[in-house]
Scaffold this motif. Structure first.
Motif, PDB file in Angstrom:
ATOM      1  N   GLY A 159      -0.428   5.060  -4.949  1.00 47.79           N
ATOM      2  CA  GLY A 159      -1.267   3.849  -4.635  1.00 47.79           C
ATOM      3  C   GLY A 159      -2.600   3.703  -5.565  1.00 47.79           C
ATOM      4  O   GLY A 159      -2.236   3.350  -6.390  1.00 47.79           O
ATOM      5  N   PHE A 160      -3.865   3.129  -5.096  1.00 41.71           N
ATOM      6  CA  PHE A 160      -4.665   2.301  -5.845  1.00 41.71           C
ATOM      7  C   PHE A 160      -5.560   2.884  -6.154  1.00 41.71           C
ATOM      8  O   PHE A 160      -6.774   2.892  -7.132  1.00 41.71           O
ATOM      9  CB  PHE A 160      -5.126   1.432  -5.316  1.00 41.71           C
TER      10      PHE A 160
ATOM     11  N   HIS B 197       0.815  -1.346  -0.365  1.00 46.28           N
ATOM     12  CA  HIS B 197       0.015  -0.155  -0.338  1.00 46.28           C
ATOM     13  C   HIS B 197       1.097   1.175  -0.213  1.00 46.28           C
ATOM     14  O   HIS B 197       0.601   2.145  -0.948  1.00 46.28           O
ATOM     15  CB  HIS B 197      -1.280  -0.077   0.807  1.00 46.28           C
ATOM     16  N   THR B 198       1.905   1.407   0.870  1.00 45.43           N
ATOM     17  CA  THR B 198       3.296   2.636   1.086  1.00 45.43           C
ATOM     18  C   THR B 198       3.938   2.695  -0.500  1.00 45.43           C
ATOM     19  O   THR B 198       4.350   3.105  -0.328  1.00 45.43           O
ATOM     20  CB  THR B 198       3.321   2.378   2.231  1.00 45.43           C
ATOM     21  N   SER B 199       3.791   1.672  -0.956  1.00 43.84           N
ATOM     22  CA  SER B 199       5.111   1.549  -1.919  1.00 43.84           C
ATOM     23  C   SER B 199       4.590   1.001  -3.659  1.00 43.84           C
ATOM     24  O   SER B 199       5.236   1.800  -4.530  1.00 43.84           O
ATOM     25  CB  SER B 199       6.066   0.423  -1.872  1.00 43.84           C
ATOM     26  N   ALA B 200       3.364   0.365  -3.599  1.00 41.71           N
ATOM     27  CA  ALA B 200       2.739   0.092  -4.491  1.00 41.71           C
ATOM     28  C   ALA B 200       4.075  -1.186  -5.462  1.00 41.71           C
ATOM     29  O   ALA B 200       3.391  -0.530  -6.179  1.00 41.71           O
ATOM     30  CB  ALA B 200       2.202   1.683  -5.603  1.00 41.71           C
ATOM     31  N   ASP B 201       4.114  -1.377  -4.780  1.00 39.99           N
ATOM     32  CA  ASP B 201       5.483  -2.185  -5.101  1.00 39.99           C
ATOM     33  C   ASP B 201       4.745  -3.780  -4.912  1.00 39.99           C
ATOM     34  O   ASP B 201       5.046  -4.435  -3.269  1.00 39.99           O
ATOM     35  CB  ASP B 201       6.543  -2.154  -4.625  1.00 39.99           C
ATOM     36  N   PHE B 202       4.142  -4.585  -6.001  1.00 34.38           N
ATOM     37  CA  PHE B 202       4.574  -5.861  -5.397  1.00 34.38           C
ATOM     38  C   PHE B 202       5.200  -6.588  -4.548  1.00 34.38           C
ATOM     39  O   PHE B 202       5.012  -7.873  -4.154  1.00 34.38           O
ATOM     40  CB  PHE B 202       3.194  -6.386  -6.333  1.00 34.38           C
ATOM     41  N   ASP B 203       7.072  -6.728  -5.228  1.00 31.67           N
ATOM     42  CA  ASP B 203       7.762  -7.220  -4.852  1.00 31.67           C
ATOM     43  C   ASP B 203       7.848  -7.404  -3.540  1.00 31.67           C
ATOM     44  O   ASP B 203       8.561  -8.680  -2.806  1.00 31.67           O
ATOM     45  CB  ASP B 203       8.885  -5.888  -5.272  1.00 31.67           C
ATOM     46  N   TYR B 204       7.068  -6.721  -2.386  1.00 34.30           N
ATOM     47  CA  TYR B 204       7.069  -7.228  -1.407  1.00 34.30           C
ATOM     48  C   TYR B 204       6.339  -8.417  -0.723  1.00 34.30           C
ATOM     49  O   TYR B 204       6.648  -9.021   0.143  1.00 34.30           O
ATOM     50  CB  TYR B 204       6.756  -5.850  -0.356  1.00 34.30           C
ATOM     51  N   ALA B 205       5.191  -9.214  -1.876  1.00 27.93           N
ATOM     52  CA  ALA B 205       4.911  -9.875  -1.054  1.00 27.93           C
ATOM     53  C   ALA B 205       5.428 -10.999  -1.415  1.00 27.93           C
ATOM     54  O   ALA B 205       5.538 -12.104  -0.658  1.00 27.93           O
ATOM     55  CB  ALA B 205       3.986  -9.787  -2.025  1.00 27.93           C
ATOM     56  N   LYS B 206       6.943 -11.006  -1.959  1.00 30.14           N
ATOM     57  CA  LYS B 206       7.770 -11.799  -2.434  1.00 30.14           C
ATOM     58  C   LYS B 206       9.106 -11.845  -1.124  1.00 30.14           C
ATOM     59  O   LYS B 206       9.543 -13.271  -1.454  1.00 30.14           O
ATOM     60  CB  LYS B 206       8.038 -12.009  -3.783  1.00 30.14           C
ATOM     61  N   THR B 207       8.993 -10.718  -0.672  1.00 29.09           N
ATOM     62  CA  THR B 207      10.777 -10.613  -0.079  1.00 29.09           C
ATOM     63  C   THR B 207      10.675 -10.045   0.977  1.00 29.09           C
ATOM     64  O   THR B 207      11.619 -10.465   2.087  1.00 29.09           O
ATOM     65  CB  THR B 207      11.358  -9.193  -1.135  1.00 29.09           C
TER      66      THR B 207
END
Lengths: 221, 221
Positions: B175-176, A52-62
């Motif tokens: 954001g989204f 949410h704070t980065s719009a970066d879905f990489d955090y789901a993996k790292t």
């Protein structure tokens, strides 16, 4: 049913202010589902807040969590632990008012002139000296590093030398010099942690993780 | 020739504190070269600082600059323009001491109780009310939004209604919900801007862009 505002060729969805965050977390969940990613239950809120704070879905993996990290850190907060950051940005982003319900404070020594002077004299970073100073604070201590790998490295050294054991480390410095190694060495210890593998992270990520944990603890009235 | 510290199986490069940022910017340049990306000269420092603060090379592709944006914004800063942010995190990240050499200040009204009360009463976001309040400040004004698309939307509305023209917009909310549209509508105006297309951005990115511009202006002694 969402209403829209139309600005020329652009359309915005009308979402009530109090619902924007909720709607964002829903969108993140929908997109994770589309990607076939199912987040672990206990860590779900933290991971989604980082996205949410980065719009970066990489955090789901790292993002990496030591065993029971979420429960351990929430328990520390409940018992009045303080949070030490390595930037004033991260400090500004943490909901200290809410944290203070449990007795904790947020500290950052990076702008302390004495810290800067000592760092210069010793030829080390301000983060190194800040961690040493923070280790002297009374009570339980959660270290949230979003910036300086040298903060993590100094915590590791103090731990190895037997001088100081941090109660918890949120290790999400960002960058290109020693960031990955600094995170990896913390994960070799038995200090409970939440760490983001790799180069990514930041003060915003550090604050997001702290807030997710703080918001998840009910406040007695 | 880099020396190393060895921690068990992990190796860290010994870089003097004052050289860490320089080394990071070099690594970013090397990796951009490897990707075949050559950054435009005037915007290079800003783009590399955004990558530096996020470890996210997407910024090399998504940052947008209106014509002469860098020169226009630096000129505003030189002439004493203030910066208005939409989070206290971004405010905390901007080097206000250095900005003050030119006469500017950094403002954020998001935590102002009167702003919160008015936002609640009107059913709008605090960012909306903050922008209205900021529009009343004296002097030249640079708006740096790293969080709230509603900040950009309110600036656009005021501009369209002919009530207020921002001198410059750094539009990097993350954001989204309505983030992409809010950025796109600013780019339809003739307000000079630096904007990050898409969902990504953040308070850290807003602060990084501001600091890059501030650091690039020599300070007379």
């Amino acid at each position: 049913m969402a209403d829209n505002n139309i600005y020329g060729e652009f359309k915005t969805e009308i979402v009530k202010p109090e619902n924007i965050e909720k709607r964002s977390f829903e969108i993140i969940l929908e997109e994770l589902n589309q990607m076939g990613i199912k987040l672990p239950e206990k860590e779900d809120k933290i991971i989604r807040r980082c996205i949410h704070t980065s719009a970066d879905f990489d955090y789901a993996k790292t993002l990496r969590f030591s065993e029971n990290a979420v429960d351990i850190c929430k328990d520390l907060i409940k018992k009045g632990a303080s949070i030490i950051t390595d930037t004033n940005m991260a400090k500004a982003g943490i909901n200290e008012k809410r944290l203070s319900n449990f007795g904790g404070k947020v500290y950052c020594f990076m702008a302390d002139p004495a810290v800067a002077a000592e760092a210069k004299e010793r030829g080390v970073t301000r983060a190194t000296v800040s961690m040493e100073k923070a280790s002297q604070l009374p009570g339980k201590k959660i270290f949230a590093s979003g910036n300086a790998p040298t903060a993590l490295i100094r915590l590791y050294e103090m731990y190895k030398e037997g001088i100081f054991i941090p109660d918890f480390i949120i290790g999400v410095p960002v960058g290109f010099v020693n960031v990955e190694a600094a995170k990896d060495i913390i994960m070799t210890t038995d200090i409970p942690y939440i760490i983001n593998k790799g180069r990514k992270g930041g003060s915003n990520i550090a604050a997001a993780i702290c807030n997710s944990l703080i918001y998840d603890i009910p406040v007695d009235n």
